[in-house]
Design a protein around this motif. Structure first.
Motif, short mmCIF file in Angstrom:
data_model
loop_
_atom_site.label_atom_id
_atom_site.label_comp_id
_atom_site.label_asym_id
_atom_site.label_seq_id
_atom_site.Cartn_x
_atom_site.Cartn_y
_atom_site.Cartn_z
N ALA A 27 9.13 -8.24 21.77
CA ALA A 27 8.06 -9.00 22.44
C ALA A 27 8.25 -8.96 23.95
O ALA A 27 7.27 -8.85 24.71
CB ALA A 27 8.04 -10.44 21.93
N SER A 28 9.49 -9.02 24.41
CA SER A 28 9.76 -8.97 25.85
C SER A 28 9.37 -7.62 26.44
O SER A 28 8.89 -7.54 27.58
CB SER A 28 11.25 -9.24 26.13
N ALA A 29 9.54 -6.56 25.65
CA ALA A 29 9.15 -5.22 26.12
C ALA A 29 7.63 -5.12 26.23
O ALA A 29 7.11 -4.52 27.17
CB ALA A 29 9.70 -4.15 25.17
N VAL A 30 6.91 -5.74 25.30
CA VAL A 30 5.43 -5.75 25.40
C VAL A 30 5.03 -6.55 26.63
O VAL A 30 4.21 -6.10 27.45
CB VAL A 30 4.78 -6.35 24.13
N VAL A 31 5.64 -7.72 26.80
CA VAL A 31 5.26 -8.61 27.90
C VAL A 31 5.56 -7.98 29.27
O VAL A 31 4.84 -8.23 30.24
CB VAL A 31 5.92 -10.00 27.73
N ALA A 32 6.57 -7.12 29.34
CA ALA A 32 6.87 -6.44 30.62
C ALA A 32 5.63 -5.71 31.12
O ALA A 32 5.38 -5.63 32.33
CB ALA A 32 8.04 -5.48 30.44
N ASP A 69 8.95 -16.79 29.88
CA ASP A 69 10.36 -16.73 30.28
C ASP A 69 11.13 -17.99 29.85
O ASP A 69 12.27 -17.90 29.42
CB ASP A 69 10.48 -16.53 31.80
N ARG A 70 10.46 -19.15 29.95
CA ARG A 70 11.10 -20.40 29.49
C ARG A 70 11.37 -20.36 28.00
O ARG A 70 12.46 -20.75 27.54
CB ARG A 70 10.17 -21.61 29.77
N VAL A 71 10.40 -19.90 27.23
CA VAL A 71 10.55 -19.87 25.77
C VAL A 71 11.66 -18.88 25.38
O VAL A 71 12.49 -19.18 24.51
CB VAL A 71 9.20 -19.52 25.10
N GLY A 126 1.62 -9.92 35.74
CA GLY A 126 0.64 -9.83 36.82
C GLY A 126 -0.70 -10.42 36.43
O GLY A 126 -1.55 -10.65 37.28
N ALA A 127 -0.88 -10.70 35.14
CA ALA A 127 -2.19 -11.19 34.67
C ALA A 127 -2.32 -12.71 34.77
O ALA A 127 -3.41 -13.23 34.99
CB ALA A 127 -2.44 -10.73 33.24
N ASN A 128 -1.19 -13.44 34.59
CA ASN A 128 -1.28 -14.91 34.59
C ASN A 128 0.13 -15.47 34.80
O ASN A 128 0.93 -15.51 33.86
CB ASN A 128 -1.88 -15.40 33.25
N SER A 129 0.43 -15.91 36.02
CA SER A 129 1.81 -16.31 36.33
C SER A 129 2.24 -17.54 35.53
O SER A 129 3.41 -17.66 35.15
CB SER A 129 1.98 -16.54 37.82
N ASN A 130 1.31 -18.45 35.24
CA ASN A 130 1.69 -19.64 34.46
C ASN A 130 2.18 -19.24 33.07
O ASN A 130 3.17 -19.77 32.56
CB ASN A 130 0.50 -20.59 34.29
#
Ligand code: NDP
Ligand code: ZN
Length: 189
Positions: A154-159, A173-175, A163-167
């Motif tokens: 999932a982290s590789a997908v999210v990388a 990253d918190r989760v 840039g799309a939504n900092s919140n």
């Protein structure tokens, strides 16, 4: 300022009722077997509350995001009921189920950077909710190793979505930061 019109709210309720009907016989994979519809509702709620998304088509697509992949819903049906923008968003986040699973997972990583800005936000929210599920409602038969592998994938997908939504990126990253200690803690109990 009025954020949502009466028509927008009617579409949101229609999407909730439609998705609930389509997923009615499905459960999440967690040991607690929550109704499947809880998941798309959580994704839409996270986009609204944490992601501050106010684009009604994106919220509708979040509610409907797993209908084409996991139920009898067709893209044409989504377009007829909710319009072409919602259809396109749902299709951007749907895997091609005719491909083998490993290939679908690889393609999610490859395609992520090329998705539209709206679809990236939906994918981010989906991954946040799934990682939370992996920590707090894990599928009963998943080893630690499998849960850790899921988070790495999932982290590789999210990388590719950044840039799309900092919140939402900060929430992801918190989760993930909570995930490893939570998995270790669960095992020591
Ligand atoms: P799956 O794709 O089988 O399951 C995860 C997906 O199921 C999620 O993306 C989510 O998708 C949905 N889902 C439904 N309920 C839950 C829940 N309670 N918690 C989490 N997800 C849920 O997982 P993977 O195949 O990706 O497995 C994770 C890793 O483990 C992979 O890297 C894989 O290579 C490895 N693996 C290990 C095996 C082993 O035995 N050790 C066997 C197979 C894979 P949605 O949002 O669409 O509902
Ligand atoms: Zn999902």
């Amino acid at each position: 300022m009025e954020l949502f019109s009466e028509k927008d709210l009617a579409r949101i309720f229609q999407a909730l009722a439609y998705a609930a009907g389509q997923h009615k016989d499905q459960r999440r994979k967690g040991g607690d077997q929550t109704p499947y519809i809880n998941h798309p509702i959580e994704v839409a709620e996270l986009l609204y509350r944490v992601g501050k998304v106010r684009d009604v088509n994106l919220l509708l697509a979040a509610i409907l995001h797993d209908t084409v992949e996991d139920t009898s819903t067709t893209p044409e049906e989504i377009e007829t009921l909710f319009g072409s923008q919602v259809r396109n968003l749902v299709m951007e986040v749907s895997d091609d189920k005719s491909l083998p699973k490993a290939e679908r997972k690889r393609l999610q990583i490859v395609h992520a950077p090329h998705r539209s800005e709206l679809a990236k936000q939906l994918k981010l929210a989906d991954k946040i909710c799934n990682i939370r599920d992996v920590i707090f409602h894990p599928p009963a038969d998943w080893s630690d190793e499998r849960r850790v592998e899921y988070i790495a994938w999932a982290s590789a997908v999210v990388a590719g979505l950044r840039g799309a939504n900092s919140n939402l990126e900060e929430e992801f990253d918190r989760v993930v930061a909570q995930a490893k200690p939570a998995i270790e803690k669960r095992d020591s109990e």
